[in-house]
Design an enzyme around this catalytic site. Sequence first.
Site, mmCIF file in Angstrom:
data_model
loop_
_atom_site.group_PDB
_atom_site.id
_atom_site.type_symbol
_atom_site.label_atom_id
_atom_site.label_comp_id
_atom_site.label_asym_id
_atom_site.label_seq_id
_atom_site.Cartn_x
_atom_site.Cartn_y
_atom_site.Cartn_z
ATOM 1 N N LYS A 1 0.806 -1.200 0.000
ATOM 2 C CA LYS A 1 0.000 0.000 0.000
ATOM 3 C C LYS A 1 0.850 1.265 0.000
ATOM 4 O O LYS A 1 0.372 2.340 -0.331
ATOM 5 C CB LYS A 1 -0.884 0.024 1.270
ATOM 6 C CG LYS A 1 -1.863 -1.091 1.396
ATOM 7 C CD LYS A 1 -2.594 -0.931 2.765
ATOM 8 C CE LYS A 1 -3.414 -2.145 3.056
ATOM 9 N NZ LYS A 1 -3.987 -2.077 4.424
ATOM 10 N N GLY A 2 2.098 1.138 0.429
ATOM 11 C CA GLY A 2 2.917 2.311 0.738
ATOM 12 C C GLY A 2 3.070 3.340 -0.356
ATOM 13 O O GLY A 2 3.282 4.524 -0.075
ATOM 14 N N GLU B 1 7.584 2.808 -6.231
ATOM 15 C CA GLU B 1 7.781 2.228 -4.895
ATOM 16 C C GLU B 1 7.934 3.345 -3.863
ATOM 17 O O GLU B 1 8.418 4.440 -4.179
ATOM 18 C CB GLU B 1 9.031 1.326 -4.943
ATOM 19 C CG GLU B 1 9.408 0.629 -3.653
ATOM 20 C CD GLU B 1 8.366 -0.351 -3.132
ATOM 21 O OE1 GLU B 1 7.231 0.084 -2.873
ATOM 22 O OE2 GLU B 1 8.697 -1.535 -2.945
ATOM 23 N N ASP B 2 7.517 3.058 -2.634
ATOM 24 C CA ASP B 2 7.662 4.060 -1.569
ATOM 25 C C ASP B 2 9.098 4.120 -1.060
ATOM 26 O O ASP B 2 9.675 5.192 -0.939
ATOM 27 C CB ASP B 2 6.678 3.784 -0.409
ATOM 28 C CG ASP B 2 6.757 2.347 0.116
ATOM 29 O OD1 ASP B 2 7.505 1.526 -0.449
ATOM 30 O OD2 ASP B 2 6.059 2.058 1.108
ATOM 31 N N ASP C 1 14.528 -0.650 0.918
ATOM 32 C CA ASP C 1 15.204 -0.826 2.204
ATOM 33 C C ASP C 1 16.245 -1.946 2.057
ATOM 34 O O ASP C 1 17.364 -1.699 1.618
ATOM 35 C CB ASP C 1 14.122 -1.137 3.251
ATOM 36 C CG ASP C 1 14.650 -1.289 4.650
ATOM 37 O OD1 ASP C 1 15.646 -0.630 4.990
ATOM 38 O OD2 ASP C 1 14.071 -2.063 5.433
ATOM 39 N N LYS D 1 17.116 3.583 1.282
ATOM 40 C CA LYS D 1 17.988 3.429 2.452
ATOM 41 C C LYS D 1 19.099 2.452 2.067
ATOM 42 O O LYS D 1 19.065 1.281 2.446
ATOM 43 C CB LYS D 1 17.189 2.838 3.632
ATOM 44 C CG LYS D 1 16.287 3.815 4.333
ATOM 45 C CD LYS D 1 15.866 3.311 5.716
ATOM 46 C CE LYS D 1 14.717 2.363 5.676
ATOM 47 N NZ LYS D 1 14.106 2.107 6.999
ATOM 48 N N PHE E 1 13.568 4.269 10.737
ATOM 49 C CA PHE E 1 12.241 3.797 10.335
ATOM 50 C C PHE E 1 11.370 5.032 10.146
ATOM 51 O O PHE E 1 11.190 5.822 11.075
ATOM 52 C CB PHE E 1 11.633 2.854 11.382
ATOM 53 C CG PHE E 1 10.379 2.205 10.889
ATOM 54 C CD1 PHE E 1 10.435 1.133 10.012
ATOM 55 C CD2 PHE E 1 9.136 2.697 11.258
ATOM 56 C CE1 PHE E 1 9.280 0.547 9.521
ATOM 57 C CE2 PHE E 1 7.968 2.116 10.767
ATOM 58 C CZ PHE E 1 8.044 1.044 9.899
ATOM 59 N N VAL E 2 10.856 5.200 8.922
ATOM 60 C CA VAL E 2 10.146 6.443 8.595
ATOM 61 C C VAL E 2 8.657 6.187 8.337
ATOM 62 O O VAL E 2 8.254 5.082 7.954
ATOM 63 C CB VAL E 2 10.788 7.164 7.383
ATOM 64 C CG1 VAL E 2 12.166 7.687 7.748
ATOM 65 C CG2 VAL E 2 10.859 6.264 6.154
ATOM 66 N N ASP F 1 3.592 3.613 6.544
ATOM 67 C CA ASP F 1 2.835 3.411 7.783
ATOM 68 C C ASP F 1 3.668 2.843 8.914
ATOM 69 O O ASP F 1 4.793 2.378 8.719
ATOM 70 C CB ASP F 1 1.691 2.422 7.515
ATOM 71 C CG ASP F 1 2.198 0.987 7.396
ATOM 72 O OD1 ASP F 1 3.188 0.768 6.692
ATOM 73 O OD2 ASP F 1 1.616 0.088 8.037
HETATM 74 P P1 5GP Z 1 12.621 -4.067 1.238
HETATM 75 O O1 5GP Z 1 12.108 -5.299 0.573
HETATM 76 O O2 5GP Z 1 13.427 -3.177 0.329
HETATM 77 O O3 5GP Z 1 13.353 -4.391 2.524
HETATM 78 O O4 5GP Z 1 11.403 -3.258 1.799
HETATM 79 C C1 5GP Z 1 10.384 -2.810 1.041
HETATM 80 C C2 5GP Z 1 9.202 -2.453 1.894
HETATM 81 O O5 5GP Z 1 9.476 -2.420 3.296
HETATM 82 C C3 5GP Z 1 8.752 -1.058 1.564
HETATM 83 O O6 5GP Z 1 7.935 -1.030 0.419
HETATM 84 C C4 5GP Z 1 8.012 -0.669 2.829
HETATM 85 O O7 5GP Z 1 6.684 -1.145 2.785
HETATM 86 C C5 5GP Z 1 8.758 -1.390 3.931
HETATM 87 N N1 5GP Z 1 9.703 -0.486 4.623
HETATM 88 C C6 5GP Z 1 11.040 -0.480 4.534
HETATM 89 N N2 5GP Z 1 11.580 0.502 5.289
HETATM 90 C C7 5GP Z 1 10.539 1.151 5.845
HETATM 91 C C8 5GP Z 1 10.437 2.292 6.709
HETATM 92 O O8 5GP Z 1 11.420 2.943 7.126
HETATM 93 N N3 5GP Z 1 9.175 2.669 7.050
HETATM 94 C C9 5GP Z 1 8.057 2.022 6.629
HETATM 95 N N4 5GP Z 1 6.889 2.498 7.038
HETATM 96 N N5 5GP Z 1 8.117 0.952 5.814
HETATM 97 C C10 5GP Z 1 9.347 0.527 5.423
#
Ligand code: 5GP
Length: 185
Positions: free
Chosen positions: A51-52, A107-108, A111, A139, A160-161, A167
């Site tokens: 949803k982000g 993408e939001d 990470d 990040k 963590f944002v 959210d």
């Molecule tokens: P990844 O697969 O790159 O680790 O993470 C992707 C998803 O993790 C993002 O689309 C998001 O939903 C969640 N996520 C990663 N870091 C954060 C953060 O700092 N805050 C929030 N709210 N969600 C995060």
Amino acid sequence: MCNITTKDEFEKHIKRILITEQEIQEAVIKAGAEISKEYEGKPILLVSILKGSFVFLSDLCRAITLPCEMDFMIAKSYYNSTESSGEVKILMDLEHDISQYHVIIVEDIVDTGQTLSKLVPMLKERNPLSVSVVTLLDKPSRRTAPFNPDKTLFTIPDHFVIGYGLDCSEYYRNLPYIAEYNAEV
Ligand code: 5GP
């Protein structure tokens, strides 16, 4: 983690604003203009990873001056936690046959990179004209899977944002800015 019932409880978890509403709007306008230039004459499908990314998508699509279509996908690697499980599950797939499109994944935040390092190859197997990724936030210090977005609006440190679609246990998506979440209160 966030069991919020009052405005006070809501606000006390907002540690500090990292990116203001105005900074976001300026960066989104710029990204929209760049995409409009890069993809002129090409069929575009914006793919929002829910949803982000829904807030980012809604602003970005209005900053793109080309005709474009939109589709949505739910891919989860987070389960109400501030740590990634590293596991990616497709909970909702696209409606479009993407073979006739230049796919732009919206993408939001990138990470660990686990989600997109698995999703991008999966979408490429469907033979789209191209696949690229635009992310609001990156990040890079948290990466555990090799992945680099094609376009990043803001690179941030390991916090963590919340806000602008992001959210904590479904709260804070409606903040118009990006803030650091305070888990200690
Ligand atoms: P990844 O697969 O790159 O680790 O993470 C992707 C998803 O993790 C993002 O689309 C998001 O939903 C969640 N996520 C990663 N870091 C954060 C953060 O700092 N805050 C929030 N709210 N969600 C995060």
